[in-house]
Design a protein around this motif. Sequence first.
Motif, PDB file in Angstrom:
ATOM      1  N   PRO A   1       0.798  -1.280   0.016  1.00 14.36           N
ATOM      2  CA  PRO A   1      -0.070  -0.073   0.092  1.00 14.36           C
ATOM      3  C   PRO A   1       1.077   1.200   0.006  1.00 14.36           C
ATOM      4  N   ASN A   2       0.308   2.322  -0.809  1.00 13.68           N
ATOM      5  CA  ASN A   2       1.211   3.527  -0.919  1.00 13.68           C
ATOM      6  C   ASN A   2       1.352   4.323   0.646  1.00 13.68           C
ATOM      7  N   SER A   3       0.720   3.874   1.439  1.00 13.69           N
ATOM      8  CA  SER A   3       0.823   4.483   2.834  1.00 13.69           C
ATOM      9  C   SER A   3       1.291   3.830   3.918  1.00 13.69           C
ATOM     10  N   SER A   4       1.974   2.463   3.416  1.00 21.36           N
ATOM     11  CA  SER A   4       2.562   1.532   4.393  1.00 21.36           C
ATOM     12  C   SER A   4       3.838   2.151   5.156  1.00 21.36           C
ATOM     13  N   CYS A   5       4.422   3.005   4.362  1.00 22.79           N
ATOM     14  CA  CYS A   5       5.669   3.535   4.825  1.00 22.79           C
ATOM     15  C   CYS A   5       5.306   4.498   6.134  1.00 22.79           C
TER      16      CYS A   5
ATOM     17  N   ALA B   1       2.404  -9.117   9.082  1.00 26.16           N
ATOM     18  CA  ALA B   1       1.530  -8.625  10.266  1.00 26.16           C
ATOM     19  C   ALA B   1       2.900  -8.008  11.186  1.00 26.16           C
ATOM     20  N   GLY B   2       2.824  -6.952  11.841  1.00 31.36           N
ATOM     21  CA  GLY B   2       3.723  -6.287  12.436  1.00 31.36           C
ATOM     22  C   GLY B   2       4.351  -5.128  11.667  1.00 31.36           C
ATOM     23  N   TYR B   3       5.501  -4.521  12.132  1.00 38.93           N
ATOM     24  CA  TYR B   3       6.261  -3.338  11.444  1.00 38.93           C
ATOM     25  C   TYR B   3       7.488  -3.627  11.261  1.00 38.93           C
ATOM     26  N   PHE B   4       8.099  -3.969   9.913  1.00 37.23           N
ATOM     27  CA  PHE B   4       9.448  -4.503   9.780  1.00 37.23           C
ATOM     28  C   PHE B   4      10.251  -3.471  10.195  1.00 37.23           C
ATOM     29  N   PRO B   5      10.254  -2.158  10.054  1.00 36.28           N
ATOM     30  CA  PRO B   5      11.624  -1.333  10.721  1.00 36.28           C
ATOM     31  C   PRO B   5      11.768  -1.451  12.234  1.00 36.28           C
ATOM     32  N   ASP B   6      10.850  -1.899  12.923  1.00 33.19           N
ATOM     33  CA  ASP B   6      11.100  -2.231  14.394  1.00 33.19           C
ATOM     34  C   ASP B   6      11.463  -3.569  14.577  1.00 33.19           C
TER      35      ASP B   6
ATOM     36  N   GLY C   1      13.398 -13.644   0.401  1.00 30.23           N
ATOM     37  CA  GLY C   1      12.909 -12.824  -0.812  1.00 30.23           C
ATOM     38  C   GLY C   1      11.906 -12.017  -0.448  1.00 30.23           C
ATOM     39  N   VAL C   2      11.028 -12.327   0.474  1.00 33.59           N
ATOM     40  CA  VAL C   2      10.056 -11.155   0.819  1.00 33.59           C
ATOM     41  C   VAL C   2      10.687 -10.168   1.896  1.00 33.59           C
ATOM     42  N   ILE C   3      11.589 -10.449   2.856  1.00 33.44           N
ATOM     43  CA  ILE C   3      12.517  -9.770   3.786  1.00 33.44           C
ATOM     44  C   ILE C   3      13.108  -8.808   2.956  1.00 33.44           C
ATOM     45  N   ALA C   4      13.795  -9.259   1.600  1.00 34.59           N
ATOM     46  CA  ALA C   4      14.523  -8.341   0.810  1.00 34.59           C
ATOM     47  C   ALA C   4      13.680  -7.097   0.310  1.00 34.59           C
ATOM     48  N   ILE C   5      12.406  -7.457  -0.136  1.00 30.37           N
ATOM     49  CA  ILE C   5      11.618  -6.465  -0.536  1.00 30.37           C
ATOM     50  C   ILE C   5      11.218  -5.586   0.643  1.00 30.37           C
ATOM     51  N   LEU C   6      10.681  -6.151   1.687  1.00 34.70           N
ATOM     52  CA  LEU C   6      10.636  -5.043   2.907  1.00 34.70           C
ATOM     53  C   LEU C   6      11.939  -4.423   3.259  1.00 34.70           C
TER      54      LEU C   6
ATOM     55  N   GLY D   1      13.722   1.520   3.113  1.00 30.23           N
ATOM     56  CA  GLY D   1      15.000   2.275   2.903  1.00 30.23           C
ATOM     57  C   GLY D   1      16.036   1.605   3.603  1.00 30.23           C
ATOM     58  N   GLY D   2      16.360   0.378   3.333  1.00 31.44           N
ATOM     59  CA  GLY D   2      17.231  -0.596   3.902  1.00 31.44           C
ATOM     60  C   GLY D   2      18.487  -0.707   3.101  1.00 31.44           C
ATOM     61  N   SER D   3      19.260  -1.645   3.401  1.00 35.05           N
ATOM     62  CA  SER D   3      20.645  -1.852   2.603  1.00 35.05           C
ATOM     63  C   SER D   3      20.388  -2.134   1.344  1.00 35.05           C
TER      64      SER D   3
END
Length: 211
Positions: free
Chosen positions: A116-120, A146-151, A196-201, A206-208
């Motif tokens: 979703p566009n607002s997911s960030c 489910a949850g918040y990947f940046p955390d 693969g999903v982790i790489a997209i997240l 804004g990860g590595s």
Amino acid sequence: MGSKASGRTIKIMPIVSKLHCSVSEEVLVVRHRPHVVNGGGFVVTDSAQNPVFSADGCGVLGNKDEIILRDSYGSPLLLIRRKGGIVEVLSMTRKWKGYTTEFEGSQKLVFTLKEPNSSCFLKNIPVKISIESSHYGSDHRSFAVAGYFPDRVCSIVDSLGNAIAQVGGCKEIEMESKDIYNVTVKPGIDQAFVIGVIAILDYIYGGSTRC
């Protein structure tokens, strides 16, 4: 498809390849590479610190919105691209597509991730994943984050809400770091699909893997 472990039958659920499905729970460690080293990305090791996967982002590939997931030998497992063009601009979602390479060099779509566009900006907006491969069972062809990947506190769950993989901090690291974390993958689940999903997240937030 199933396999026995400790008297229990484990259902093997390959999406990318059955070679990356284990009959036991696996704890993988993700370590981000500095952007100045090989253009960023990350490496994934098992509990014995053996290399299992690596992800190359736009710093290595030179292309934005593109990621390549490789196995421990450096061979490509997944080519991941974000759909672009005017259709995406007008759409409420951004789509990432994961492809495997067939023996003759043709690409085969295996999963789509909808961002979703607002997911960030909002933590509770779901990230949805659908399995496109016809070889995958029809019972569980949709997943969500489910949850918040940046955390570094999130799970990949199936259509019934069962967690197939969980992201968490790395307890072995004394100083808290978002650049090193664990991914626990349930028995029978395709680890290449999960990473693969982790790489997209990682790229979305804004990860590595992102320039």
